[in-house]
Every structure is written in C-alpha cells, then in structure tokens.
Motif scaffolding. Structure first.
Motif, mmCIF file in Angstrom:
data_model
loop_
_atom_site.group_PDB
_atom_site.id
_atom_site.type_symbol
_atom_site.label_atom_id
_atom_site.label_comp_id
_atom_site.label_asym_id
_atom_site.label_seq_id
_atom_site.Cartn_x
_atom_site.Cartn_y
_atom_site.Cartn_z
ATOM 1 N N ASP A 71 0.842 -1.195 0.000
ATOM 2 C CA ASP A 71 0.000 0.000 0.000
ATOM 3 C C ASP A 71 0.879 1.248 0.000
ATOM 4 O O ASP A 71 1.772 1.390 0.845
ATOM 5 C CB ASP A 71 -0.909 -0.006 1.229
ATOM 6 N N THR A 72 0.622 2.128 -0.955
ATOM 7 C CA THR A 72 1.487 3.289 -1.142
ATOM 8 C C THR A 72 1.512 4.187 0.087
ATOM 9 O O THR A 72 2.588 4.568 0.576
ATOM 10 C CB THR A 72 1.020 4.107 -2.370
ATOM 11 N N LEU A 73 0.347 4.551 0.594
ATOM 12 C CA LEU A 73 0.306 5.483 1.721
ATOM 13 C C LEU A 73 0.892 4.846 2.973
ATOM 14 O O LEU A 73 1.582 5.521 3.751
ATOM 15 C CB LEU A 73 -1.126 5.952 1.973
ATOM 16 N N SER A 74 0.656 3.549 3.162
ATOM 17 C CA SER A 74 1.244 2.871 4.323
ATOM 18 C C SER A 74 2.765 2.873 4.247
ATOM 19 O O SER A 74 3.451 3.065 5.263
ATOM 20 C CB SER A 74 0.729 1.429 4.409
ATOM 21 N N LEU A 75 3.311 2.662 3.060
ATOM 22 C CA LEU A 75 4.759 2.710 2.872
ATOM 23 C C LEU A 75 5.307 4.076 3.262
ATOM 24 O O LEU A 75 6.304 4.173 4.000
ATOM 25 C CB LEU A 75 5.100 2.391 1.422
ATOM 26 N N LEU A 76 4.668 5.134 2.773
ATOM 27 C CA LEU A 76 5.142 6.485 3.067
ATOM 28 C C LEU A 76 4.993 6.809 4.552
ATOM 29 O O LEU A 76 5.857 7.470 5.136
ATOM 30 C CB LEU A 76 4.396 7.498 2.210
ATOM 31 N N LYS A 77 3.918 6.343 5.167
ATOM 32 C CA LYS A 77 3.736 6.548 6.610
ATOM 33 C C LYS A 77 4.847 5.843 7.389
ATOM 34 O O LYS A 77 5.394 6.395 8.356
ATOM 35 C CB LYS A 77 2.375 6.017 7.063
ATOM 36 N N ASP A 78 5.167 4.614 6.993
ATOM 37 C CA ASP A 78 6.214 3.864 7.694
ATOM 38 C C ASP A 78 7.561 4.571 7.575
ATOM 39 O O ASP A 78 8.318 4.667 8.554
ATOM 40 C CB ASP A 78 6.325 2.455 7.118
ATOM 41 N N LEU A 79 7.875 5.067 6.385
ATOM 42 C CA LEU A 79 9.156 5.750 6.200
ATOM 43 C C LEU A 79 9.166 7.065 6.969
ATOM 44 O O LEU A 79 10.169 7.425 7.598
ATOM 45 C CB LEU A 79 9.398 5.987 4.712
ATOM 46 N N ASN A 80 8.040 7.771 6.942
ATOM 47 C CA ASN A 80 7.927 9.042 7.668
ATOM 48 C C ASN A 80 8.137 8.838 9.165
ATOM 49 O O ASN A 80 8.801 9.640 9.827
ATOM 50 C CB ASN A 80 6.548 9.647 7.405
ATOM 51 N N ALA A 81 7.587 7.754 9.695
ATOM 52 C CA ALA A 81 7.752 7.454 11.123
ATOM 53 C C ALA A 81 9.103 6.827 11.418
ATOM 54 O O ALA A 81 9.626 6.952 12.537
ATOM 55 C CB ALA A 81 6.639 6.526 11.592
ATOM 56 N N GLY A 82 9.696 6.177 10.408
ATOM 57 C CA GLY A 82 10.917 5.414 10.650
ATOM 58 C C GLY A 82 12.198 6.209 10.609
ATOM 59 O O GLY A 82 13.242 5.711 11.043
ATOM 60 N N VAL A 83 12.153 7.440 10.113
ATOM 61 C CA VAL A 83 13.377 8.240 10.050
ATOM 62 C C VAL A 83 13.967 8.450 11.442
ATOM 63 O O VAL A 83 15.179 8.449 11.628
ATOM 64 C CB VAL A 83 13.103 9.595 9.362
ATOM 65 N N LEU A 84 13.093 8.629 12.430
ATOM 66 C CA LEU A 84 13.580 8.883 13.789
ATOM 67 C C LEU A 84 14.059 7.610 14.490
ATOM 68 O O LEU A 84 14.366 7.643 15.675
ATOM 69 C CB LEU A 84 12.487 9.558 14.625
ATOM 70 N N GLY A 85 14.135 6.503 13.762
ATOM 71 C CA GLY A 85 14.771 5.315 14.330
ATOM 72 C C GLY A 85 16.278 5.481 14.366
ATOM 73 O O GLY A 85 16.892 5.535 15.448
#
Length: 286
Positions: A140-154
C-alpha cells in the motif's frame, strides 16, 4: 484556526557596513489549507522592497539598502487562518494505491527534478535503507510512506543545529542526528530513490500543547505528490502526516533554495558580530 506569526531577525556588526541586497521568503502563499489575512514586512534601516515570484511560485522580497548600518532588523508579521484537518482523508487515484506505480507522462514531465535524487549514493546505502521499508512486491502506497515518515527517527535523533546549510542525507545517517531540515532532506532523498516526486517545504509550526513560554518555531518538512491526492505534507521530525499545525511559506527542490533570509555585506568577517532570530506563533484573538 487563526494564528499570529512574528518573525524577527537581527544582524549586528562591529561598525557600519554596506549591506548587499537581501532575499527574503517570509510571506506564505494562500492555499486551500492556509489563508493569509494580513501581512507586513519591515526593515530597519529602511529598504526598497521589490516583489517577485520564483520558478516554484514562492513570493520573494528583495530588499536594497541606501545607507551603511551597524544593525539590520527584518520583521515579518502575519495573520493566517489554518484549515487543515487533523485526520485528513486522501483521495489517491486508484492506479497509485499500490507501490510501485507509474506517474503519467505529464506528471513525470512536470515533476522533473523533483523525483530525481539530488545526492550521490555510489554504494547504494541510502537506496538500500529506503527499500527496507518496502514490504513485498506490492504494498500500500500510503502505508509505505507513513512507515518511512515514522521510521526516520529510528536511526536519527532530532537536535537543534544553528549552523547554516543542510547536511547531506548520508551525513545525517552517519551522524545519527540532525535538525528538522536535515531530517526532512533525508526523507525527501529516500522517497525519491523509491521513485516518488517530493519537494522541500519551509514555514512555521504551531504546537497547541507547547508550554506558554514556547515562542513557536520555523520548521522544515516535505511534501510528496500522489496522483489524485496531490501534494501531501509529511513531517518526519514529528512523525506527522497532513498539514495540521503547519504553515507553509515556500516550496522548492531543496532546502537551500528557500532559506527565509539570504544576504550579505561589504566588509571583513570580523565586522559580523551576531545574528538573532525570534519567532512566535500564537492563536489570534478576534
């Protein structure tokens, strides 16, 4: 929600210096999310202000100064109304629901450099990091972008950084820290490696839960273009999606193109003493 924004920048010099023209990007463009109700831009000493629009449609004021000065104060005042929803629903075109997808020929032509990575990645480290967020051959495109958006602060922590400029994405990953503009730049470069059109955004952040003595702040984030939905705001510094609490002033391919104030003076490096920036973003009464 109506907001009052005050942005004051003060430059101090050891002696009167001749100021070169200053390029100022301090006035937002009105949009469906933000309406500019009032604005003013004042320079002390007085400047002749010439207004133009750049290739992205940003409003640019160029100030020219007649007399030498030992202090320059640039003050922007805004009253805006913010309409963005806290929990937006994005009407993404069916053909873009699943990643990967293909932009239309027109979209690709118009996005141009906005979907091409800006920095060298000879070893493929950044692309590999970005593709680690892709779960399966179709996702899912939006889910992918949400995951990356949240994952940068990892792998990266936010830190206040007063130095000018923006770190390269690989530098931010190596240092494991960066300012909001560094974090946004990393996110933008990562999604471009996945084929998305992305642009940098500068503006202001309003936090309703901040302390009463918190004056607000300038901020940097990203926007991704998805067919049907258009440009969607992603704020990886706060793991937020959508334009709520964000007041965009300018957009561009890179952060360096939309610095709020760019200018110089004729003199020696020792003539420059200090720069102070004061920003307040508060609810507007009335």
């Amino acid at each position: 929600m109506k907001l009052s924004i005050r942005h004051r920048t003060t430059y101090r010099y050891a002696r009167p210096v001749v100021l070169q023209p200053h390029r100022m990007i301090l006035r937002p463009r009105s949009s469906h999310d933000v309406a500019v109700l009032a604005s003013s831009l004042v320079c002390s000493p007085d400047a002749q202000l010439d207004w133009t629009q750049d290739v992205f449609g940003n409003l640019i004021a160029t100030g020219t100064f007649a007399e030498p000065t030992s202090e320059l104060v640039i003050t922007g005042n805004l009253t805006v109304e913010q309409f963005a929803e806290a929990w937006p629903v994005f009407r993404i075109a069916p053909e873009a629901h699943s990643f990967p997808f293909q932009y239309s020929r027109d979209d690709l032509a118009d996005l141009g450099a906005l979907h091409i990575p800006e920095h060298d990645d000879f070893e493929g480290r950044l692309e590999g990091w970005a593709r680690a967020f892709v779960r399966g051959a179709s996702t899912d495109t939006l889910s992918l972008l949400k995951d990356l958006n949240a994952g940068v602060l990892g792998p990266v922590s936010y830190r206040v950084r007063d130095e000018e400029g923006t770190q390269s994405p690989l530098e931010t990953l190596a240092l494991a820290s960066g300012s909001c503009r560094d974090i946004a730049a990393l996110f933008i470069e990562a999604v471009r490696h996945l084929g998305f059109g992305a642009r940098a955004v500068s503006g202001y952040l309003f936090d309703a839960e901040a302390r009463t003595d918190d004056p607000g702040s300038t901020h940097a984030w990203a926007e991704i273009y998805l067919p049907g939905a258009g440009w969607i705001a992603f704020d990886p510094t706060h793991r937020r999606l959508g334009g709520a609490s964000l007041i965009p002033v300018a957009v561009a391919r890179s952060n360096r193109q939309i610095m709020p104030i760019v200018g110089g003076f004729v003199g020696t490096p020792q003539d420059f003493l200090a720069m102070e920036v004061e920003v307040s973003v508060t609810p507007s009464i009335g």
